[in-house]
Design a protein around this motif. Structure first.
Motif, PDB file in Angstrom:
ATOM      1  N   CYS A 532       0.850  -1.192   0.000  1.00 10.26           N
ATOM      2  CA  CYS A 532       0.000   0.000   0.000  1.00 10.26           C
ATOM      3  C   CYS A 532       0.881   1.236   0.000  1.00 10.26           C
ATOM      4  CB  CYS A 532      -0.887   0.043   1.243  1.00 10.26           C
ATOM      5  SG  CYS A 532      -2.008  -1.344   1.346  1.00 10.26           S
ATOM      6  N   ASP A 533       0.856   1.979  -1.097  1.00  9.56           N
ATOM      7  CA  ASP A 533       1.464   3.307  -1.099  1.00  9.56           C
ATOM      8  C   ASP A 533       0.466   4.233  -0.430  1.00  9.56           C
ATOM      9  OD1 ASP A 533       3.712   2.585  -2.511  1.00  9.56           O
ATOM     10  OD2 ASP A 533       2.925   3.213  -4.462  1.00  9.56           O
ATOM     11  N   VAL A 534       0.930   4.962   0.553  1.00  7.14           N
ATOM     12  CA  VAL A 534       0.032   5.933   1.194  1.00  7.14           C
ATOM     13  C   VAL A 534       0.208   7.239   0.420  1.00  7.14           C
ATOM     14  CG1 VAL A 534      -0.569   7.051   3.360  1.00  7.14           C
ATOM     15  CG2 VAL A 534       0.354   4.715   3.368  1.00  7.14           C
ATOM     16  N   LEU A 535      -0.786   7.569  -0.373  1.00  2.34           N
ATOM     17  CA  LEU A 535      -0.619   8.639  -1.365  1.00  2.34           C
ATOM     18  C   LEU A 535      -1.170   9.968  -0.896  1.00  2.34           C
ATOM     19  CD1 LEU A 535      -1.744   6.623  -4.541  1.00  2.34           C
ATOM     20  CD2 LEU A 535       0.599   7.094  -3.812  1.00  2.34           C
ATOM     21  N   GLU A 536      -0.575  11.013  -1.461  1.00  5.14           N
ATOM     22  CA  GLU A 536      -1.159  12.360  -1.396  1.00  5.14           C
ATOM     23  C   GLU A 536      -1.216  12.841  -2.832  1.00  5.14           C
ATOM     24  OE1 GLU A 536       1.140  15.045   0.999  1.00  5.14           O
ATOM     25  OE2 GLU A 536       0.266  14.254   2.865  1.00  5.14           O
ATOM     26  N   TYR A 546      -8.022   3.835   0.485  1.00  4.86           N
ATOM     27  CA  TYR A 546      -7.959   2.678   1.384  1.00  4.86           C
ATOM     28  C   TYR A 546      -9.116   2.752   2.364  1.00  4.86           C
ATOM     29  CZ  TYR A 546      -3.331   2.144  -0.558  1.00  4.86           C
ATOM     30  OH  TYR A 546      -2.292   1.982  -1.434  1.00  4.86           O
ATOM     31  N   ASN A 547      -9.641   1.581   2.677  1.00  6.99           N
ATOM     32  CA  ASN A 547     -10.756   1.547   3.620  1.00  6.99           C
ATOM     33  C   ASN A 547     -10.393   0.635   4.787  1.00  6.99           C
ATOM     34  OD1 ASN A 547     -13.281   2.241   4.506  1.00  6.99           O
ATOM     35  ND2 ASN A 547     -14.308   0.533   3.471  1.00  6.99           N
ATOM     36  N   GLY A 548      -9.274   0.926   5.382  1.00  6.85           N
ATOM     37  CA  GLY A 548      -8.831   0.108   6.501  1.00  6.85           C
ATOM     38  C   GLY A 548      -7.415   0.477   6.870  1.00  6.85           C
ATOM     39  N   ASP A 549      -6.965  -0.061   7.983  1.00  4.95           N
ATOM     40  CA  ASP A 549      -5.608   0.130   8.483  1.00  4.95           C
ATOM     41  C   ASP A 549      -5.356   1.596   8.862  1.00  4.95           C
ATOM     42  OD1 ASP A 549      -2.944  -0.686   9.153  1.00  4.95           O
ATOM     43  OD2 ASP A 549      -3.221  -2.332   7.744  1.00  4.95           O
ATOM     44  N   TYR A 550      -4.132   1.903   9.260  1.00  9.96           N
ATOM     45  CA  TYR A 550      -3.886   3.251   9.783  1.00  9.96           C
ATOM     46  C   TYR A 550      -3.925   4.315   8.702  1.00  9.96           C
ATOM     47  CZ  TYR A 550       0.953   2.818   8.176  1.00  9.96           C
ATOM     48  OH  TYR A 550       2.069   2.665   7.402  1.00  9.96           O
ATOM     49  N   TYR A 551      -3.854   3.903   7.437  1.00  8.72           N
ATOM     50  CA  TYR A 551      -3.912   4.873   6.337  1.00  8.72           C
ATOM     51  C   TYR A 551      -5.304   4.938   5.725  1.00  8.72           C
ATOM     52  CZ  TYR A 551      -2.335   0.329   4.768  1.00  8.72           C
ATOM     53  OH  TYR A 551      -2.179  -1.022   4.633  1.00  8.72           O
ATOM     54  N   CYS A 552      -6.295   4.481   6.475  1.00 11.48           N
ATOM     55  CA  CYS A 552      -7.692   4.500   6.015  1.00 11.48           C
ATOM     56  C   CYS A 552      -8.034   5.900   5.499  1.00 11.48           C
ATOM     57  CB  CYS A 552      -8.586   4.133   7.196  1.00 11.48           C
ATOM     58  SG  CYS A 552     -10.295   3.972   6.709  1.00 11.48           S
ATOM     59  N   GLY A 553      -8.585   5.975   4.327  1.00 11.69           N
ATOM     60  CA  GLY A 553      -8.973   7.280   3.754  1.00 11.69           C
ATOM     61  C   GLY A 553      -7.931   7.853   2.822  1.00 11.69           C
ATOM     62  N   ALA A 554      -6.677   7.360   2.878  1.00  5.37           N
ATOM     63  CA  ALA A 554      -5.635   7.879   1.958  1.00  5.37           C
ATOM     64  C   ALA A 554      -5.916   7.370   0.543  1.00  5.37           C
ATOM     65  CB  ALA A 554      -4.259   7.421   2.418  1.00  5.37           C
ATOM     66  N   PRO A 555      -5.569   8.149  -0.484  1.00  8.76           N
ATOM     67  CA  PRO A 555      -5.785   7.688  -1.859  1.00  8.76           C
ATOM     68  C   PRO A 555      -4.976   6.419  -2.157  1.00  8.76           C
ATOM     69  CG  PRO A 555      -5.233  10.024  -1.815  1.00  8.76           C
ATOM     70  CD  PRO A 555      -5.003   9.502  -0.431  1.00  8.76           C
ATOM     71  N   ALA A 556      -5.598   5.520  -2.906  1.00  9.19           N
ATOM     72  CA  ALA A 556      -4.927   4.270  -3.307  1.00  9.19           C
ATOM     73  C   ALA A 556      -4.771   4.204  -4.814  1.00  9.19           C
ATOM     74  CB  ALA A 556      -5.731   3.074  -2.817  1.00  9.19           C
ATOM     75  N   ILE A 557      -5.754   4.736  -5.532  1.00 13.77           N
ATOM     76  CA  ILE A 557      -5.726   4.698  -7.009  1.00 13.77           C
ATOM     77  C   ILE A 557      -6.142   6.080  -7.509  1.00 13.77           C
ATOM     78  CG2 ILE A 557      -6.654   3.576  -9.084  1.00 13.77           C
ATOM     79  CD1 ILE A 557      -7.317   1.150  -7.295  1.00 13.77           C
ATOM     80  N   THR A 558      -5.352   6.609  -8.430  1.00 11.71           N
ATOM     81  CA  THR A 558      -5.609   7.995  -8.866  1.00 11.71           C
ATOM     82  C   THR A 558      -5.545   8.087 -10.389  1.00 11.71           C
ATOM     83  OG1 THR A 558      -3.263   8.491  -8.719  1.00 11.71           O
ATOM     84  CG2 THR A 558      -4.586   8.989  -6.759  1.00 11.71           C
ATOM     85  N   ARG A 559      -6.024   9.240 -10.886  1.00  9.59           N
ATOM     86  CA  ARG A 559      -5.913   9.513 -12.325  1.00  9.59           C
ATOM     87  C   ARG A 559      -5.535  10.982 -12.485  1.00  9.59           C
ATOM     88  NH1 ARG A 559     -11.029   8.000 -15.400  1.00  9.59           N
ATOM     89  NH2 ARG A 559     -11.927   9.661 -14.141  1.00  9.59           N
ATOM     90  N   ASN A 560      -4.613  11.210 -13.369  1.00  7.21           N
ATOM     91  CA  ASN A 560      -4.125  12.576 -13.564  1.00  7.21           C
ATOM     92  C   ASN A 560      -4.222  12.960 -15.034  1.00  7.21           C
ATOM     93  OD1 ASN A 560      -2.882  14.946 -12.538  1.00  7.21           O
ATOM     94  ND2 ASN A 560      -0.919  14.295 -13.425  1.00  7.21           N
ATOM     95  N   ALA A 561      -4.649  14.170 -15.290  1.00  9.92           N
ATOM     96  CA  ALA A 561      -4.606  14.664 -16.666  1.00  9.92           C
ATOM     97  C   ALA A 561      -3.165  15.096 -16.925  1.00  9.92           C
ATOM     98  CB  ALA A 561      -5.550  15.836 -16.825  1.00  9.92           C
ATOM     99  N   CYS A 562      -2.584  14.574 -17.995  1.00 12.21           N
ATOM    100  CA  CYS A 562      -1.179  14.882 -18.282  1.00 12.21           C
ATOM    101  C   CYS A 562      -1.131  15.310 -19.742  1.00 12.21           C
ATOM    102  CB  CYS A 562      -0.355  13.627 -18.012  1.00 12.21           C
ATOM    103  SG  CYS A 562       1.363  13.745 -18.477  1.00 12.21           S
ATOM    104  N   GLY A 563      -0.960  16.598 -19.998  1.00  7.34           N
ATOM    105  CA  GLY A 563      -1.077  17.085 -21.375  1.00  7.34           C
ATOM    106  C   GLY A 563      -2.448  16.714 -21.907  1.00  7.34           C
ATOM    107  N   GLN A 564      -2.441  16.072 -23.094  1.00  6.64           N
ATOM    108  CA  GLN A 564      -3.746  15.665 -23.635  1.00  6.64           C
ATOM    109  C   GLN A 564      -4.158  14.265 -23.190  1.00  6.64           C
ATOM    110  OE1 GLN A 564      -3.574  16.228 -27.930  1.00  6.64           O
ATOM    111  NE2 GLN A 564      -2.166  17.907 -27.520  1.00  6.64           N
ATOM    112  N   GLY A 565      -3.307  13.650 -22.373  1.00  6.28           N
ATOM    113  CA  GLY A 565      -3.574  12.260 -21.994  1.00  6.28           C
ATOM    114  C   GLY A 565      -3.902  12.091 -20.524  1.00  6.28           C
ATOM    115  N   GLN A 566      -3.869  10.841 -20.103  1.00  9.16           N
ATOM    116  CA  GLN A 566      -4.278  10.464 -18.747  1.00  9.16           C
ATOM    117  C   GLN A 566      -3.230   9.549 -18.152  1.00  9.16           C
ATOM    118  OE1 GLN A 566      -7.512  11.159 -17.524  1.00  9.16           O
ATOM    119  NE2 GLN A 566      -7.830  12.346 -19.403  1.00  9.16           N
TER     120      GLN A 566
END
Ligand code: GAL
Length: 646
Positions: A532-536, A546-566
Motif C-alpha cells: 500500500c502506497d500511502v498517497l497524497e 484505502y478503507n482500513g488500516d492506519y492509512y484508512c482514507g488515503a488515496p490508493a488509485i488515482t488519475r491525472n490529466a497529463c497534457g492531452q492524456g491520462q
C-alpha cells in the motif's frame, strides 16, 4: 499455420521410423525438429562424425514433404569429451564441479568446450547446407543464463565489469561498496555470488550486474552459434527455444541476434479452482509475439500428462490439445511443434507424455491432435494476418532480475501485476501486446507500465511524451524506486513518475499476506493486498481510497490529466477486480472498441489482414460458456476455439 512434432530417431529402433513418418504425413504434420541432445551419436568419438542416421531420418521426412528443423546438440556433450576435458563442466555455487548424469552440465564460457561446440556445429551446418529439407536451426535447447562459478566465467565477469566501469573506483561508487566494508581494492577480489545464502543478503547493485552479465554471457554463446550456422548453412533462419525459467536471459537482447523467437509452451492441465489465478498462457504467448514484434514458433507444445522429475500430472483434458494449440496460433504463432511425437520408453523423461503413449497405439489425445492438424492447415488463409493492439504492457528484464534479487514483501512477484492487467484488458475483448520497455509506443492508445522499478530515464521520458500527446498510461506501485544500478533513488515515490502521475507517496506499507480494501467513488469496495502506497495527490483525482488500516482514507488509485492524456496510478497490488475496473475505466475514456459481458476465461483475439480477418474465440475453461457478441449468441464447449471470419 503449420503443425510440427519433436522427434528423436535416436531413441527408436529404425524399424519404427518409416511408419512414424507415414503416420505424420497422414495426420497433416508439416515439420519435425530433431537432434538437440544427440551429440554422442553425431560425434561418437573425438573428431569422428556420423551423420548417416540423421541423413536417413531427414530423407524419410523429406520424401513425405515434411520439413526438418535441426538443433545444435551442444546442450549435451558426449561423455568422452567430459572424460578428456573434465574442466568443461559447469561449476556450482559452492565451487564444486557439477556431477555428470543429467544434462546441460557444460559451461558455455569454457574455451575448450567452445572449440568442440564450434566444431560439431560447423560440421553439421556444412553437412546440411545443401539439404533443402532442412529449413531452419535451433541453437542448443532452452539456453538459460545460469550462474556458473568456474574460473573462465569469473575472468569473463571481471572483464565485463572492467569494460563497463573502467576502474575499481567507479565500480565501488556504483555499487556503494562502502557498506559492510565491501570496497574492492583489487580485481581479484571480484567474484560471483558464491555460497548458499539468499541473494537478498548480497549487495543488490552487484547482484543486478551479475544477472546482466550471465544474460550477456549466454547471449554471446547463442550469437556465436548463429554466426556459424549462417556462415556454413546460409539462408536458414536460426532460433533458440526459450521458456519462463528462473534464469531467463534478456530475450529482447538475445533475439536481436536471432531470426525468430520460439517458445516451449506447457499450459496447465489442472485448472486452479481459485478464480483469481492467472493460469492462461495467453500472457506468455503475447509476450513471445512482442519480443521481436513478429510471428513466433512454439517449439515444444503440451501433448500429454507432465511428469518425470515430479510425480505425474493429469493428462490434458478433452479439448486442451486442440484448444491450446489453436490458442497459440491465435496469439501469433505461425508454427506449433508438439513435444513429443511419442512418449519415451527409455530415459528420465519416460513419464513426460507425448502425443502417442508408450504403447504406440493412437488414443484420445492423438485423435484430437489429428483433428487440430486439419483445422490448423485450413487456417492457411489467415497466414500473414496481423494482431493489431491498442493496448501494450511494458516488460523489463532489469525489473524481473531486481525483484528476484530483493523480494518486496510476502507473496509479491513481478509478473503478477502484468498478468492481471493483461487479463483485465483481454477480458474486454481487446488485443494486448507485451513489449520491451525500450520499444516505440507509436500506435498504442493505452500503455501499461507496471512496476517500473529500475528506472531508465529514456523510458520515463517516452511515457511522459506518450501521455502528453493524448495516450493513457497506467502506472503501478514500485515504480521509480531504483536507479540503473539498483540503488534506491533519493526521492518520494513514484520517483521521476511523480509529475506525470500527479501524486506522491508519503509512506508505504508492505503488508504481505494481509488484505486491505479499497473504496471507489461509487461505493464499490474491492480487495487489495501485499503493498500500500500511502498517497497524497498533487494534481491527480482520487479514484479509490484505502478503507482500513492506519492509512484508512488515503488515496490508493488515482488519475491525472497529463497534457492531452491520462495517467492512472495504482498504489497497491489489487485482486483481479481492481485491475478489471481500472482497465474498464481507461478503455472507456479512450473509447476503445470493447466487447462487453465476456464470461470469465473466454479469450478473444482479432487478427486482421487484407484478404481475410478473423476473431479467435477461446473458452479457456472446463465449463461451457455462452454469451452474446454483435447480437449473435456464441456458445463454447470446454476449451473450444471458434474461428469466426469477419
Ligand atoms: C522442456 C525441454 C525438453 C523436455 C521437456 C519435458 O522444457 O526443453 O527437452 O525436457 O521440457 O520435460
Amino acid at each position: 499455420m503449420r503443425v510440427g512434432v519433436d522427434y528423436y530417431p535416436e531413441h527408436w529402433d529404425k524399424s519404427l521410423w518409416a511408419a512414424d513418418a507415414d503416420l505424420m504425413k497422414q495426420t497433416g504434420v508439416k515439420l519435425v525438429r530433431m537432434a538437440e541432445f544427440a551429440w554422442c551419436r553425431l560425434e561418437p568419438r573425438d573428431g569422428v562424425f556420423d551423420f548417416s542416421w540423421l541423413d536417413e531420418a531427414v530423407a524419410l521426412f523429406a520424401d513425405r514433404g515434411i520439413d526438418v528443423v535441426l538443433c545444435t546438440p551442444v546442450s549435451c556433450p558426449p561423455l568422452w569429451l567430459y572424460e578428456k576435458h573434465p574442466d568443461i563442466v559447469h561449476v556450482e555455487k559452492d565451487g564444486t564441479p557439477t556431477r555428470l548424469g543429467i544434462r546441460s552440465h557444460r559451461c558455455v564460457t569454457n574455451p575448450v568446450f567452445l572449440q568442440y561446440a564450434d566444431r560439431i556445429t560447423i560440421e553439421m551446418a556444412k553437412h546440411y547446407a545443401g539439404n533443402a529439407a532442412v529449413v531452419g536451426w535451433q541453437i542448443n535447447n532452452e539456453l538459460e543464463a545460469y550462474f556458473c562459478y568456474c574460473g573462465h566465467c569469473i575472468d569473463k565477469y571481471r572483464t565485463w565489469l572492467q569494460e563497463k566501469y573502467g576502474s575499481l573506483e567507479n565500480l565501488n561508487r556504483a555499487y556503494g561498496n562502502v557498506v559492510w566494508s565491501g570496497e574492492y581494492s583489487s580485481w581479484a577480489q571480484v567474484t560471483p555470488p558464491f555460497g548458499t545464502l539468499p541473494h537478498a543478503w548480497q549487495n543488490p547493485a552487484y547482484m543486478l550486474d551479475y544477472y546482466r552479465f550471465c544474460s550477456d554471457n549466454v547471449i554471446d554463446f547463442s550469437n556465436r552459434q548463429a554466426a556459424q550456422l549462417r556462415q556454413y548453412c546460409p539462408g536458414r533462419p536460426v532460433t533458440t527455444n526459450v521458456w519462463f525459467c528462473e534464469h531467463m536471459p534478456d530475450f529482447y537482447k538475445q533475439f536481436d541476434g536471432l531470426d525468430f523467437i520460439s517458445y516451449d509452451n506447457y499450459p496447465a492441465t489442472r485448472l486452479p479452482s481459485d478464480p483469481e489465478s492467472c493460469y492462461s498462457h495467453a500472457f506468455h504467448l503475447d509476450m513471445m509475439r512482442g519480443v521481436k514484434r513478429q510471428p513466433f514458433w512454439i517449439m515444444e507444445q503440451l501433448s500429454g500428462g507432465k511428469g518425470c522429475w515430479a510425480p505425474m500430472e493429469k493428462p490434458p483434458l478433452p479439448g486442451m490439445i486442440r484448444g491450446y494449440a489453436l490458442q497459440a496460433f491465435a496469439h501469433g504463432a505461425d508454427t506449433v511443434v508438439h513435444f513429443r511425437w511419442r512418449t519415451a520408453n527409455i530415459g528420465a523423461e519416460m513419464h513426460w507424455h507425448g502425443l502417442l503413449d508408450h504403447s504406440n497405439v493412437p488414443g484420445r489425445r492423438f485423435r484430437e491432435f489429428a483433428d487440430m492438424c486439419i483445422e490448423a492447415n485450413a487456417l492457411e488463409k489467415l497466414q500473414g494476418t496481423e494482431i493489431k493492439a491498442d493496448v501494450a504492457i511494458l516488460f523489463a528484464f532489469d525489473n524481473e532480475y531486481a525483484f528476484r534479487i530483493q523480494p518486496q514483501t510476502d507473496g509479491y512477484y513481478y509478473m503478477e501485476q502484468l498478468q492481471r492487467l493483461h487479463r483485465a484488458f483481454m477480458g474486454l475483448g481487446l488485443n494486448v501486446d507485451i513489449i520491451g520497455q525500450h520499444e516505440k509506443l507509436d500506435g498504442y492508445r493505452i500503455v501499461c507500465a507496471p512496476e517500473m522499478y529500475v528506472t531508465d530515464a529514456g523510458v520515463v521520458e517516452r511515457l511522459n511524451e506518450f501521455a502528453m500527446k493524448g495516450g493513457t498510461v497506467i502506472l503501478t506501485t514500485r515504480s521509480g524506486v531504483k536507479d540503473r544500478n539498483n540503488n534506491a533513488l533519493m526521492t518520494l515515490l513514484p520517483g521521476p513518475y511523480q509529475e506525470m502521475a500527479g501524486v506522491h507517496a508519503v509512506e508505504y506499507a508492505p503488508i504481505g499476506w494481509e488484505a486491505v480494501s479499497v473504496l471507489f467513488g461509487d461505493g464499490t469496495e474491492l480487495q487489495a493486498k501485499q503493498w500500500c502506497d500511502v498517497l497524497e495527490t498533487d494534481t491527480a483525482e482520487v479514484l479509490a481510497s484505502y478503507n482500513g488500516d492506519y492509512y484508512c482514507g488515503a488515496p490508493a488509485i488515482t488519475r491525472n490529466a497529463c497534457g492531452q492524456g491520462q495517467v492512472y496510478y495504482i498504489g497497491t497490488v489489487g485482486t483481479q477486480p481492481v485491475y478489471d475496473r481500472v482497465a474498464g475505466m481507461a478503455a472507456e475514456k479512450a473509447a476503445l472498441p470493447v466487447i462487453a459481458g465476456l464470461p470469465p476465461r473466454v479469450e478473444i483475439v482479432t487478427r486482421t489482414g487484407r484478404e481475410a480477418s478473423a476473431k479467435f474465440i477461446f473458452n479457456n475453461d472446463d465449463q461451457p460458456k455462452s454469451f452474446v457478441m454483435d447480437g449473435q449468441e456464441i456458445s463454447l464447449a470446454p476449451f473450444e476455439m471458434k474461428v469466426v471470419l469477419i
